[in-house]
Scaffold this motif. Structure first.
Motif, short mmCIF file in Angstrom:
data_model
loop_
_atom_site.label_atom_id
_atom_site.label_comp_id
_atom_site.label_asym_id
_atom_site.label_seq_id
_atom_site.Cartn_x
_atom_site.Cartn_y
_atom_site.Cartn_z
N ILE A 27 -86.55 -84.63 -57.59
CA ILE A 27 -87.50 -85.24 -56.66
C ILE A 27 -87.11 -84.85 -55.24
O ILE A 27 -86.14 -85.38 -54.67
N PRO A 28 -87.80 -83.87 -54.64
CA PRO A 28 -87.48 -83.48 -53.27
C PRO A 28 -87.92 -84.57 -52.31
O PRO A 28 -89.00 -85.15 -52.48
N THR A 29 -87.09 -84.86 -51.32
CA THR A 29 -87.48 -85.91 -50.37
C THR A 29 -87.23 -85.51 -48.93
O THR A 29 -86.24 -84.86 -48.61
N LEU A 30 -88.13 -85.93 -48.10
CA LEU A 30 -87.98 -85.81 -46.65
C LEU A 30 -88.63 -87.08 -46.07
O LEU A 30 -89.85 -87.25 -46.14
N ASN A 31 -87.79 -87.97 -45.60
CA ASN A 31 -88.27 -89.24 -45.04
C ASN A 31 -89.16 -90.02 -46.02
O ASN A 31 -90.36 -90.23 -45.76
N PHE A 56 -82.54 -86.90 -56.65
CA PHE A 56 -83.24 -86.78 -55.37
C PHE A 56 -82.56 -85.70 -54.54
O PHE A 56 -81.35 -85.75 -54.34
N VAL A 57 -83.33 -84.73 -54.11
CA VAL A 57 -82.76 -83.68 -53.25
C VAL A 57 -83.32 -83.92 -51.84
O VAL A 57 -84.50 -83.67 -51.58
N ASP A 58 -82.45 -84.45 -51.00
CA ASP A 58 -82.92 -84.90 -49.69
C ASP A 58 -82.45 -83.98 -48.57
O ASP A 58 -81.26 -83.67 -48.48
N ASP A 59 -83.39 -83.55 -47.74
CA ASP A 59 -83.02 -82.65 -46.64
C ASP A 59 -82.64 -83.44 -45.39
O ASP A 59 -83.27 -83.30 -44.34
N ASP A 60 -81.61 -84.24 -45.55
CA ASP A 60 -81.02 -84.96 -44.43
C ASP A 60 -82.06 -85.77 -43.64
O ASP A 60 -82.11 -85.71 -42.41
N ARG A 87 -80.73 -77.81 -43.81
CA ARG A 87 -81.61 -77.01 -44.69
C ARG A 87 -82.98 -77.66 -44.72
O ARG A 87 -83.11 -78.85 -44.51
N ARG A 88 -84.00 -76.90 -45.02
CA ARG A 88 -85.35 -77.40 -45.16
C ARG A 88 -86.06 -76.62 -46.24
O ARG A 88 -85.76 -75.47 -46.46
N GLY A 89 -87.01 -77.25 -46.89
CA GLY A 89 -87.86 -76.53 -47.81
C GLY A 89 -87.92 -77.17 -49.18
O GLY A 89 -86.89 -77.39 -49.82
N LEU A 90 -89.15 -77.46 -49.57
CA LEU A 90 -89.35 -78.12 -50.86
C LEU A 90 -88.92 -77.21 -52.02
O LEU A 90 -88.25 -77.65 -52.95
N ALA A 91 -89.31 -75.92 -51.93
CA ALA A 91 -89.02 -75.02 -53.05
C ALA A 91 -87.51 -74.85 -53.25
O ALA A 91 -87.01 -74.97 -54.38
N ASP A 110 -93.10 -85.34 -56.91
CA ASP A 110 -92.98 -85.83 -55.54
C ASP A 110 -92.45 -87.25 -55.54
O ASP A 110 -92.59 -87.98 -56.53
N ALA A 111 -91.91 -87.66 -54.38
CA ALA A 111 -91.31 -88.99 -54.29
C ALA A 111 -92.33 -90.06 -53.93
O ALA A 111 -92.06 -91.25 -54.05
N ASP A 112 -93.52 -89.63 -53.47
CA ASP A 112 -94.41 -90.60 -52.83
C ASP A 112 -95.40 -91.30 -53.77
O ASP A 112 -96.43 -91.82 -53.32
N GLY A 152 -112.56 -81.51 -46.54
CA GLY A 152 -111.80 -80.39 -45.96
C GLY A 152 -110.59 -80.06 -46.81
O GLY A 152 -110.34 -78.91 -47.15
N ARG A 153 -109.82 -81.09 -47.19
CA ARG A 153 -108.60 -80.84 -47.96
C ARG A 153 -108.95 -80.31 -49.35
O ARG A 153 -108.28 -79.41 -49.86
N ALA A 154 -110.03 -80.86 -49.94
CA ALA A 154 -110.43 -80.40 -51.28
C ALA A 154 -110.81 -78.93 -51.23
O ALA A 154 -110.42 -78.13 -52.08
N GLU A 224 -103.01 -91.87 -54.13
CA GLU A 224 -102.82 -91.91 -52.68
C GLU A 224 -101.37 -92.19 -52.35
O GLU A 224 -100.71 -92.94 -53.07
N ARG A 225 -100.90 -91.61 -51.26
CA ARG A 225 -99.55 -91.88 -50.80
C ARG A 225 -99.43 -93.36 -50.42
O ARG A 225 -100.31 -93.90 -49.77
N GLN A 226 -98.32 -93.98 -50.85
CA GLN A 226 -98.15 -95.41 -50.57
C GLN A 226 -97.47 -95.64 -49.22
O GLN A 226 -97.96 -96.36 -48.38
N GLY A 228 -94.69 -93.82 -46.03
CA GLY A 228 -94.17 -92.57 -45.46
C GLY A 228 -95.32 -91.66 -45.04
O GLY A 228 -96.49 -91.98 -45.24
N GLU A 229 -94.91 -90.52 -44.46
CA GLU A 229 -95.93 -89.62 -43.92
C GLU A 229 -96.01 -88.31 -44.68
O GLU A 229 -95.01 -87.85 -45.21
N SER A 230 -97.21 -87.72 -44.67
CA SER A 230 -97.40 -86.42 -45.30
C SER A 230 -96.62 -85.35 -44.53
O SER A 230 -96.49 -85.43 -43.32
N LYS A 231 -96.11 -84.35 -45.26
CA LYS A 231 -95.41 -83.25 -44.58
C LYS A 231 -96.30 -82.01 -44.51
O LYS A 231 -95.86 -80.94 -44.11
N LEU A 232 -97.53 -82.16 -44.96
CA LEU A 232 -98.46 -81.02 -44.93
C LEU A 232 -98.84 -80.74 -43.48
O LEU A 232 -99.22 -81.63 -42.77
N ASP A 233 -98.71 -79.50 -43.05
CA ASP A 233 -99.20 -79.14 -41.72
C ASP A 233 -99.57 -77.67 -41.74
O ASP A 233 -99.47 -77.00 -42.76
#
Ligand SMILES: Nc1nc2c(ncn2[C@@H]2O[C@H](COP(=O)(O)OP(=O)(O)OP(=O)(O)O)[C@@H](O)[C@H]2O)c(=O)[nH]1
Ligand SMILES: [Mg+2]
Length: 378
Positions: A27-31, A56-60, A87-91, A110-112, A152-154, A224-226, A228-233
């Motif tokens: 489970i990759p996690t970022l915040n 859980f693989v957490d990027d600090d 380090r950063r990166g989901l993959a 995903d963790a969310d 838009g996202r779809a 839906e995400r419960q 935390g924030e989306s990391k999509l940008d």
């Protein structure tokens, strides 16, 4: 496949029962601090006594996600934390998660709470039957869905999925799913070919496996995400483009070098424009205008490379200034090498364009190689 079964391990006297872990859920996690406990509670009630663990693989994360995971791990031995610093990166988080387990089956989710954990036992059954290599939780097969995504996202997801199918070796309806399970050798045989770029680890795996994988898709509806924030940008879209490019042409020319050379070409344009401005608008002499153009072109190349080519190792703050100084030095030496090689080629062949190209190629390779080591060093 691992020929030591869970049963064999359980029988081995003195080995604690967790040695029989069959399934690691990576489970990759970022915040994602507030999602950890609810997710583990759901896994506990769904998977019960199946030999499983959540890694859980957490990027600090700055919100204390790692601390929250470790606090839970002290009470629950099924929970583990792999914290990566700098380090950063989901993959890459998923890849390192696989490398940190010995379980014969690995899942990524995903963790969310957006992925439906109730699919996990069924995924495990399908894999255990031996008929397939990989089971994908799919939003795009009958019975699955994307939940409440806006138009838009779809549309973006539909387009990205169509592009993904070009590089997939098998026909998968949802190659961009972040929810899947496979036997660990599936990862192991693909690992060294994987790009590890960005968000789309399943696509990377499908495109990097030496043999086409046997895939089964099970439907689920993206929730839906419960918290935390989306990391999509927008930069995630950029990383996705890099992954596609790497899979399409990476075996011919490294994508990073292609980008570096492209930005170098752009730098030449910048140089000419600034030179023209210096000569015709500012009224400088050639030497001053040429020096100014050189500095502006090198500086713009540095920032473009920092933003795009080496986005995963982006320099910031004081390190950015140090990087810029090193980049000036490297490019200065690159220019000397360029002129030296071009002059030599010109005296031996007398073909001006061939000599010019030879110099430019040597200069670019030098700049790329040196700045990969000294400017954007890992
Ligand atoms: N370790 C690690 N995890 C990441 C990184 N980026 C995202 N994640 C995690 O990967 C999972 C997917 O990220 P999300 O932001 O939920 O992406 P998404 O589900 O496509 O987007 P939303 O629907 O907006 O949530 C989440 O568990 C994130 O915490 C990263 O750089 N490193
Ligand atoms: Mg999400």
């Amino acid at each position: 496949m691992d020929d030591v079964t869970a049963e064999d391990r359980g029988r081995d006297s003195g080995i604690p029962s967790l040695a029989a872990t069959m399934l690691t859920i990576i489970i990759p996690t970022l915040n994602e601090r507030d999602n950890i406990e609810p997710l583990v509670a759901r896994l506990m009630s769904t998977l019960r006594d199946t030999g499983w663990e959540a890694l859980f693989v957490d990027d600090d994360s700055r919100d204390g996600t790692s601390e929250r995971v470790r606090a839970l791990a002290r009470r629950n031995p099924r929970v583990r934390c792999l914290q990566r610093i700098g380090r950063r990166g989901l993959a890459t988080a998923c890849i390192e998660g696989v490398l940190a387990t010995a379980s014969p089956y690995v899942a990524v989710m995903d963790a969310d709470l957006q992925h439906d954990e109730r699919l996990l036992p069924q995924m495990l059954d399908v894999l255990d039957s031996g008929a397939v290599d990989l089971v994908v939780g799919s939003r795009y097969v009958a019975g699955g869905g994307i939940g409440n995504w806006d138009c838009g996202r779809a549309r973006m997801s539909g387009l990205a999925t169509r592009l993904a199918r070009i590089i997939c070796k098998v026909d998968v309806a949802d190659p961009l799913s972040g929810f899947f399970m496979c036997r660990r050798e599936v990862f192991e045989t693909a690992l060294r070919r994987m790009s590890g770029q960005g968000f789309k680890v399943l696509l990377d795996l499908l495109a990097s496996s030496p043999e086409p994988l046997r895939v089964c898709e099970l439907p689920y509806t993206f929730r839906e995400r419960q918290s935390g924030e989306s990391k999509l940008d927008i930069l995630i879209a950029w990383e996705y483009a890099m992954l596609l490019a790497d899979k399409l042409v990476g075996h011919i020319v490294p994508v990073r070098f292609a980008l570096f050379a492209l930005i170098g070409g752009l730098g030449l344009l910048v140089h000419l424009v600034v030179l023209w401005i210096g000569l015709n608008i500012l009224g400088f002499g050639f030497r001053v205008a040429q020096s100014m153009a050189t500095v502006v072109a090198m500086t713009s190349n540095f920032f473009l490379n920092n933003q795009f080519t080496y986005r995963d190792q982006r320099l910031r703050g004081l390190v950015l200034l140090r990087g810029l100084a090193v980049f000036y030095l490297i490019c200065g030496l690159g220019a000397v090498a360029n002129v030296g090689v071009a002059s030599y080629a010109f005296t031996s062949s007398h073909t001006w364009w061939l000599a010019g190209v030879a110099g430019a190629v040597v200069g670019s390779v030098w700049n790329f190689a040196m700045s990969s080591v000294f400017t954007w060093r890992r």
